[in-house]
Design an enzyme around this catalytic site. Structure first.
Site, PDB file in Angstrom:
ATOM      1  N   ILE C 212       0.852  -1.191   0.000  1.00 21.10           N
ATOM      2  CA  ILE C 212       0.000   0.000   0.000  1.00 21.10           C
ATOM      3  C   ILE C 212       0.881   1.231   0.000  1.00 21.10           C
ATOM      4  O   ILE C 212       1.791   1.349   0.814  1.00 21.10           O
ATOM      5  CB  ILE C 212      -0.903   0.006   1.259  1.00 21.10           C
ATOM      6  CG1 ILE C 212      -1.823  -1.219   1.245  1.00 21.10           C
ATOM      7  CG2 ILE C 212      -1.702   1.302   1.353  1.00 21.10           C
ATOM      8  CD1 ILE C 212      -2.390  -1.566   2.608  1.00 21.10           C
ATOM      9  N   LYS C 213       0.574   2.139  -0.930  1.00 25.53           N
ATOM     10  CA  LYS C 213       1.323   3.390  -1.004  1.00 25.53           C
ATOM     11  C   LYS C 213       0.408   4.538  -0.601  1.00 25.53           C
ATOM     12  O   LYS C 213      -0.642   4.744  -1.220  1.00 25.53           O
ATOM     13  CB  LYS C 213       1.799   3.593  -2.446  1.00 25.53           C
ATOM     14  CG  LYS C 213       2.576   4.882  -2.639  1.00 25.53           C
ATOM     15  CD  LYS C 213       2.780   5.183  -4.124  1.00 25.53           C
ATOM     16  CE  LYS C 213       3.403   6.559  -4.303  1.00 25.53           C
ATOM     17  NZ  LYS C 213       3.404   6.993  -5.705  1.00 25.53           N
TER      18      LYS C 213
END
Lengths: 316, 316, 316, 316, 316
Positions: C212-213
């Site tokens: 997840i960014k």
């Protein structure tokens, strides 16, 4: 002179037309052949088609009360046979009802989309009401599809036509496109303007129609950019025959079959005059609904025979 | 020095270009090779393509009345052959009509989407009017697809292109993208602004286009954030050649084929001047429609030969 | 002490992370392993990824004019290798161009959706510009996908992600989600609010993201209902490290890899300070685009090495 | 009296319930059996299910900060086991994380759609965030799906449910529908009105839900046409038990399992009073999220045990 | 006179009706035969069908509180059997619950779309709530589908019907269409106008319905173009029997089965009077819901028997 093999395959006018469809597969060519060889005009390269979609498009009472025999779907198929039409076109229910007896004897064209007149839309788009699979199962020679160039819904119609036409061609069916300009992008007069009618024919041809049905256009020029060119180049559009000629030219220089529709019921003389203009302008024929089935049977047969005789050059 | 095996496969300029497509499969590379090796410019790494979609996009009268031979689809395929173009691009109907005779002899590009001008939209999106399967059946070397970056309908177009491009690549076809900025997000001037044109080329390249067609841009800078960078970094955009160079750079530093379109009919000198700018800026060639087919046949051939000679370095 | 079999399979930090993905299939675990074991941080459980989607998102001139080497797609893949990044992420065109040589040597992440900045939308939604099939054909380790929680188009994005993520997982690819709150439901400040950033991480984790960014959040609290709880429960959000810790906690209590993005080009000290906060808050690493490729090559390598050394604990 | 074969298959209350699902296939009946036979209430025909979708629906901080153990997806699955719940329901991420260890030991229900609260919609519709294939791969006993009757988006939700329910039934899964009236067609009070709640239960039953979750309704009557009938026919709706009875009656006269949700965290006495009303009105059980996982673990277990004991008739 | 083979196959009135469906496949003809041969009117060519979709369409309390036995789905199937109806039609949940015991004994018609009354729409369109596959799995003889001609959503409904009808026909099921004019294109009075009712029957027939259900029309004429024709041609519409006759005529001149619905609960005399009009006008029967199941069981049976006796000519 001995008949060559080619001459035995198709009469010259039909062979000449089929030669314009040489990128098509044998199945589609066979069905075009069936249409061109059927009925009283068979072999002449001219066509008269009986279309009966008014039950759906305008309602049953409004369409058939004048000649109540027409409530019965068999009436129309039999009328087409009796009058010697090249083909009979109608929506699913009408075709499905008669296919059991008439498929084979009479070229059937299944109209795949329809619009009723309960809801009126300024930018209309019909509903798809039948499929290519239906046309095959019912022994039809082709599919019919209506587009309304000028409607804001143009894209949906064109894309629906594209998919169905591809499916039809793969199945060896002919594709007949009713190209009727309509919508807020056009003035009322513009719907039958000559530049718009020519454009409608071109679009249908570019989309892959084998037979194109348009309305007989007026001399009105609708679009400014087009008007400029028509006027500067003196494109002849004064007479009805001129306009037919230009529409036919706009359908790949006459390499696609273009037929003209009859519109609402009119006096015989008016219709015959129009037919002469279509003939003189190089049109391929007529598609005549209300003017046929809203008359008593025998009168309709006689009326259609007269039209066919004009096309065949038997009478003037 | 003895010719190496590699040299016998393709002339150096073509081999150099194909080297930029080494992640592509052999089928697509073969079709790019066919385009690059066809016609008078074959083997030079430069291209001139004849596109005729104006019948659909602008209407038949407006497009062909000036040179009525053009109503006939065969005219254009023959013109492309006679002039020695690298390829011929058109919508379904025009390509389908000529494929039977011309496929193989002339690289055919099937335009998969089209927009008529009966309806005018501020944020336009074309309709899909043909399929990848059509392109294969008709013996084409590639598909053509128009996107309008800047239109509020951008997403639909990009996603339609994505699906068709994937299908085309899997079938070994080349993908040619017409990337024409248009829509309410852009000023009229912005449609041909240099930052916007460079962006349009980049988008097409990122979407997987093998050949990118853009308009020759102006020196206008449209987007504030871009303008800031172009000015602070002194990106050279003063001359037409500078701008061509920047657009080519924006298409993966020259690793994608970028060609430039001709626009409406213009004086010969203007066109030749543009061609020199394209050549000097490192552009790969031109795609010229109205300036070709709206002239008489022999004049068009001569006109196209002059353009090709400028690209080939035979004349200045 | 003798090494156990398990220890020979993966360094302890990597084994610990992979243990959180034990419901995933071996294919996906293998690709996560490849990312975690590649580059200078390989085996440390920390990651630095190079993303280059700005050509599509912001335009070529605005992105690459400052360091024109970046117009060339090969520049970035080589930079990622030279700097020892764990992976390189980009849209179709950039990945496709380099896959022929770099796939295998460098973990490639194919970004499946993109948004250009010609059209600006208050409630944005990107276009899908590549497919899972593309990622497989090009030898990628995973797919990238951007969602904008807070946009009125949220549903379309989530559903598109759902389908692509399912397809990717079935193919053994890793799913990397860019979760960027944006849209009319959020104030400008709210886009990076700590409650919103934590929520964005949770959504991505619930949707099945493996990595997840998010953006480094501020201490702002956007949503009233959340604010009430954060304040009454004294959730620590004062320092950047606190906020990183809360975001990581919000991604399944640290059981999903969360990395933080760098934003626009900044002074080195600012970036390094952020990296220390990510490290101290238990973040898994950084994804740094413009701060890398907008510098000259060697300076970028040195800059990235410093960041990696902070993560690796080699420098403070 | 000797036990018959039938009695050994399932305890009488479970056999009686399963008899209402005799048109369902053995796979679905097996999964209903698993739910009805699991946990402390196994075999009684009553159910208590733990649902944890608040991380997605309300955000992580707002849901878990009060009991931070809940950030970890394993906490909830273990809580459901420790408390002896019949099943555990959650979105993809939470279920996927625990399936590796818990599938089989604990009936898992995969919620296929979710709505976050970053965007608030007056006529809400959730996004599909998981698939039937996911439920099968993760060893779940059923799928969960939320509909909002009363939302202008009702049609899309019903049609999405229809397709997923058909797919689930074919795969032998149980279908659990959260039927929560909401939208501009209802007043705030109307969302829990007795006529609306009964209608919501009927709709879910008609759509094929095996288990229906509704909110405990109030005595309010929302729709004029319904009010007229309820009043003229004196339908008993005064007490909570009366209303439960009417809702159960509205779900095919008690032939579908109807359970009631707990809502936000409340005092124990209030909850227990509601549970008694559900029991007395012939409801099949409760689905209790926030009231469970927002307490410390042991307190939650004790709280859930008390509820189960009320259903089991062990305490009053 | 000796019975021919044909006479042993089906009683004359049924054979005559089936003759109008000779383009249909044996599977569909078999199911029409089952409907026409079942119950007390079996073999007479007349039908009375029990439809119970009010639980979904109007809500459970409003529909069943007056006779609470009706909350139970089995009540209705048994009522249809007890009264000797030709078939029983209901939505998925109701049919699914009883199919296990009643399929085969009682012709079941699965209604594939439904509209609840929580949301009220001026231009309504139902949701699809079941599939053709469901109908097959549950042993049904046909599918039911509601269209609202006159709604601006007409196209979506017609196209959904088209697809489902094609699928049903291929599976040998009968297609029963509820054709209920409604929407902003019609005045309130126009919804039951004779021209509109006739049009609704025509549309259903053209779309391929085997059995058409319309409301008993009034003498009102809604559409100006139709009114003109009805008046000039003196189409008889003064009596209820006249209007039934015109509707039947509008369904392919009596070649499609047209039945009439009962509407809300009315005095027995009114209903019987309507039934006589349907009989006298050549209608094929009735479909009577609320007037049946909202009475006590035995009264309903007696009521339905009276109606059947009127159709059978046993009483006047």
């Amino acid at each position: 002179m001995k008949a060559t093999h080619k001459e035995t395959v198709a009469p010259a006018p039909v062979a000449a037309i089929l030669d314009n469809y040489r990128s098509d597969n044998p199945g589609t060519r066979a069905n075009l052949y069936r249409i061109l060889m059927s009925g009283r005009l068979g072999g002449t390269g001219k066509l008269v088609i009986l279309p009966v979609d008014q039950g759906f498009e305008h309602g049953p009472g409004r369409s058939f009360a004048v000649n109540p025999a027409g409530y019965d779907p068999e009436y129309h198929a039999q009328l087409a046979l009796d009058a010697g039409c090249n083909a009979y076109a109608a929506p699913y229910g009408f075709i499905q009802h008669v296919a059991h007896e008439y498929a084979g004897r009479l070229p059937l064209i299944l109209k795949l989309n329809s619009h009723d007149s309960l809801v009126s839309e300024k930018d209309p788009i019909p509903a798809q009401t039948a499929s290519v699979k239906d046309a095959l199962r019912l022994g039809c020679v082709g599919i019919g599809f209506t587009i309304y160039p000028g409607s804001s819904e143009w894209r949906s119609m064109y894309e629906q036509l594209r998919g169905l036409a591809e499916e039809a061609r793969e199945a060896g069916l002919a594709v007949i496109v009713w190209s009727y300009p309509r919508g807020t992008a056009l003035s009322k007069e513009g719907e039958t303007a000559i530049d718009v009618a020519a454009y409608a024919a071109q679009i249908a041809a570019q989309m892959g129609a084998h037979i194109i049905k348009v309305k007989l256009p007026s001399a009105h020029l609708e679009k400014a950019e087009a008007k400029k060119v028509y006027e500067s180049k003196n494109v002849p559009i004064a007479s009805a025959a001129d306009r037919v000629r230009h529409v036919v030219q706009s359908a790949f220089d006459g390499k696609r079959i273009v037929i003209f529709s009859g519109g609402s019921k009119q006096a015989d003389d008016v219709v015959f005059e129009e037919v002469r203009a279509i003939r003189d302008g190089g049109g391929f024929g007529s598609i005549i609904g209300r003017n046929s089935f809203q008359r008593p049977h025998d009168e309709a047969v006689k009326f259609l025979h007269t039209i066919m005789d004009i096309y065949a050059g038997k009478i003037d």
